[in-house]
Enzyme design. Structure first.
Site, PDB file in Angstrom:
ATOM      1  N   GLU A 181       0.826  -1.221   0.000  1.00  0.00           N
ATOM      2  CA  GLU A 181       0.000   0.000   0.000  1.00  0.00           C
ATOM      3  C   GLU A 181       0.859   1.269   0.000  1.00  0.00           C
ATOM      4  OE1 GLU A 181      -0.613  -2.520   2.101  1.00  0.00           O
ATOM      5  OE2 GLU A 181      -2.622  -3.194   1.550  1.00  0.00           O
TER       6      GLU A 181
ATOM      7  N   HIS B  90     -10.348  -2.476  11.507  1.00  0.00           N
ATOM      8  CA  HIS B  90     -11.050  -2.803  10.259  1.00  0.00           C
ATOM      9  C   HIS B  90     -12.379  -2.059  10.187  1.00  0.00           C
ATOM     10  CE1 HIS B  90      -8.091  -5.500   8.929  1.00  0.00           C
ATOM     11  NE2 HIS B  90      -8.846  -6.402   8.357  1.00  0.00           N
TER      12      HIS B  90
END
Lengths: 326, 343
Positions: B59, B129
């Site tokens: 990422e 998350h």
């Protein structure tokens, strides 16, 4: 096209070395006058890497650089007037005075960008290579970075991606042994070989004397040939040394810094890339002392007049503060 | 009009935009799977297999890679199936992409990157998350931050993002992907900085982005039965933010609740509250109220999770409190979360 081993090419390399060296030396002197208010990392001593690589790649190829970026900018053909104006914060600067020393660009010359955060432009170079590859073009992208970039996680992510996607990136590490004032011994485990490490990612590599401009030129040519034949990236480690302090125009010893010794500096000055090539060309009678002096003076005159012109150019107007935010 | 689900609207925007613009490509984890990102990238992949490709986790690098590609004429779309992984991309996004055009004085061009980030909620998503980073990102000049709450907005805002000339981050709330709504078939765009007055009312204004819009509508329906007239504003884009619409609403109603899918402290709700206080304090008949997730990381255990997230009942209670209505109960108001795991 100049033949690779011709005297003409050797003279071209010398002229480029002198241009970069004299530009940086002159800028460093002017910098002491407090007229360039932008933290500047001078590249004196490391010129052979920029000059050798940029002379070997095509004019239509691209270069990304890091915080110590003037060498690469000038070697790739970046406009010196626009560089000086940038350092002086003028509207006619290459980044309109918004970027400063560490944020240079000259897209037309193929110098895409330099930035100050380690590893950032390595990723950007890989992305530009991805674009080139998707468009099925033949250009290569050179990513210049220092040894400390091999301490950043992003560097290894870039190796994975460039290797996985077979991207035309030439990774050029300028290993000058220091990250600001920290020697490599405190930053990498004993016995570290950057080349071995990079090989593990499927990227071929070579370590060379980065103060020998002809060697850098030759090995860059070999790397480009390999990249074009195998459609793979390549990693070139060039050992070199920065003469001046990490940021600023002075010698470390003049400021009583002790992280490195005068003896070490003197040893590297013996390996000065400008001295080595000029001595070689004088010895081989490719250039005479007089011609060398004339060349030096011509370059200095050009640089001085460009700098003066930059100094006379206008400041950005306050009402352009928000320009180019979006 | 034809109805589409939120996820189908996203898919349609991608495909239509890719037909119009060959420079668009999509990458991210599993974007080329048949079920790619809730099915939002599957059709794009089948139509443009070379322009929709899976990518390694990296990422951090991918943000910078996209900048380099965008500088060379591409329009990269990066998908983060979990918005929380974007923390790894902050350098490339905020130090490089957001500043590229400005710090090179426009001489290195623009970097039109679109980032789709999916925000999880409930079913034990837990602390890492479940976060929506819109306020953190919107803090930085140079980017636009979008929060589509309906299928119509999901398509129109994404189409708009794919025509923008600067980095755009879109937060797509996972609880909205099955939501159905009217979506025109043409490739329309919704301009940034134009809030949507979802429901007009005279008593109180609720500003509700993303998934909080659904909660606000439930609350307003219930309050209507008590003759309370709620005006609901969906900002649609967090940066730029349409404060004009919010301010003129507050001038009318005199009361303001701002709700959010993220925290209150230094957050979107605080930004709106501060701006309203700056420009129309004298129009307020009651203090501004912020209703957001609790000031702790998201817990997993169900009763704690229920206490963590703000819902329609919290909004309805806050409205009655600001209006001085007592004895109202909204215990049965909240809809049951029908989400099924395993993820």
């Amino acid at each position: 096209m100049i033949a690779k081993n011709s005297s003409e090419n050797k003279l071209y390399l010398l002229e480029q070395l002198l241009r970069v060296r004299n530009a940086e030396t002159m800028l460093a002197e002017k910098y002491k006058l407090q007229i360039m208010k932008t933290p500047t990392h001078f590249g004196v001593g490391q010129e052979a890497v920029a000059v050798g690589v940029c002379a070997a790649i095509d004019k239509s190829d691209y270069v990304y650089s890091h915080h110590r970026s003037h060498n690469h900018y000038i070697a790739k053909g970046g406009d010196f007037y626009a560089l000086a104006a940038e350092l002086l914060g003028r509207e006619s600067g290459c980044s309109k005075g918004r970027g400063g020393s560490v944020h240079l660009t000259d897209f037309d010359a193929g110098f895409v960008a330099s930035t100050a955060i380690l590893g950032e432009t390595v990723a950007a170079a890989v992305g530009s290579a991805l674009s080139i590859s998707m468009d099925k073009k033949d250009n290569v992208v050179v990513s210049f970075f220092g040894d400390a970039t091999l301490e950043e996680g992003i560097f290894y992510e870039c190796l994975i991606f460039a290797s996985l996607k077979n991207l035309p990136v030439l990774f050029v590490c300028e290993n000058n042994g220091y990250a600001t004032e920290s020697p490599i011994e405190v930053r990498q485990p004993e016995g570290t070989s950057f080349c071995d490490r990079v090989n593990a990612f499927g990227v071929k590599s070579k370590k060379i004397d980065g103060n020998d401009v002809e060697k850098v030129f030759e090995e860059t040519n070999n790397a480009i040939q390999y990249m074009s034949e195998h459609k793979k990236p390549f990693f070139l480690e060039c050992t070199t040394y920065r003469w001046l302090e990490h940021v600023g125009p002075n010698y470390d010893h003049d400021l009583n810094r002790t992280y490195r010794t005068v003896a070490e500096l003197e040893k590297w000055k013996e390996k000065c890339p400008v001295k080595r090539l000029s001595e070689r060309l004088l010895h081989d009678k490719i250039i005479t002392d007089d011609e060398l002096n004339i060349l030096n003076n011509k370059i200095n005159e050009e640089l001085n007049s460009e700098f003066e012109r930059a100094q006379e150019s206008s400041w950005p107007s306050k009402d352009t503060l928000f320009e180019n935010t979006y | 009009m034809r109805k589409l689900k939120y996820k189908e609207a996203i898919s349609e925007a991608l495909v239509q935009s890719m037909i119009d613009d060959a420079s668009i490509y999509i990458t991210g984890h599993a974007v080329d799977y048949p079920s790619g990102i809730f099915g939002t990238t599957a059709e794009a992949h089948s139509k443009f297999p070379d322009r929709v490709f899976d990518c390694p986790s990296l990422e951090t690098a991918m943000a910078g890679i996209s900048v380099g590609a965008a500088a060379f004429g591409k329009r990269p779309v990066i998908v983060h199936p979990r918005a929380d992984f974007m923390f790894l991309a902050f350098d490339g996004l905020l130090n490089l992409a957001a500043k590229w055009k400005y710090m090179f004085g426009g001489n290195a061009g623009s970097v039109p990157i679109v980032i789709r980030a999916i925000v999880g909620r409930g079913w034990g998503q837990g602390a890492t998350h479940s976060q929506s980073l819109h306020a953190s990102l919107a803090h930085f000049p140079g980017v636009s931050v979008l929060m589509p709450s309906t299928p119509y907005d999901a398509k129109g805002l994404l189409a708009s993002a794919l025509k923008a000339n600067h980095p755009v981050i879109i937060f797509e709330h996972r609880s909205l992907f099955e939501l159905s709504g009217e979506v025109p078939i043409d490739n329309y765009v919704i301009p940034f900085g134009k809030a949507n007055v979802v429901r007009e009312g005279k008593d109180i204004t609720i500003v509700a982005p993303s998934a909080m819009l659904t909660e606000a509508v439930i609350a307003a329906d219930e309050l209507e039965k008590m003759d309370v007239d709620v005006e609901i504003i969906d900002p649609r884009t967090i940066r730029p933010l349409d404060m004009e619409t919010i301010i003129s609403s507050v001038k009318k109603t005199g009361r303001l609740i701002v709700t959010d899918t993220s925290w209150e402290f230094c957050g979107f709700s605080s930004e709106v509250a501060a701006t309203v206080a700056e420009y129309c304090l004298s129009d307020l008949k009651a203090p501004i109220k912020r209703i957001t997730i609790a000031d702790c990381p998201a817990p997993v255990s169900e009763p704690l999770e229920n206490a963590f997230y703000p819902k329609a009942s919290n909004l309805a209670e806050a409205v009655t409190e600001l209006l001085g209505i007592s004895n109202a109960s909204f215990i049965d108001l909240d809809k049951k979360d029908n989400f099924k795991g395993p993820y």
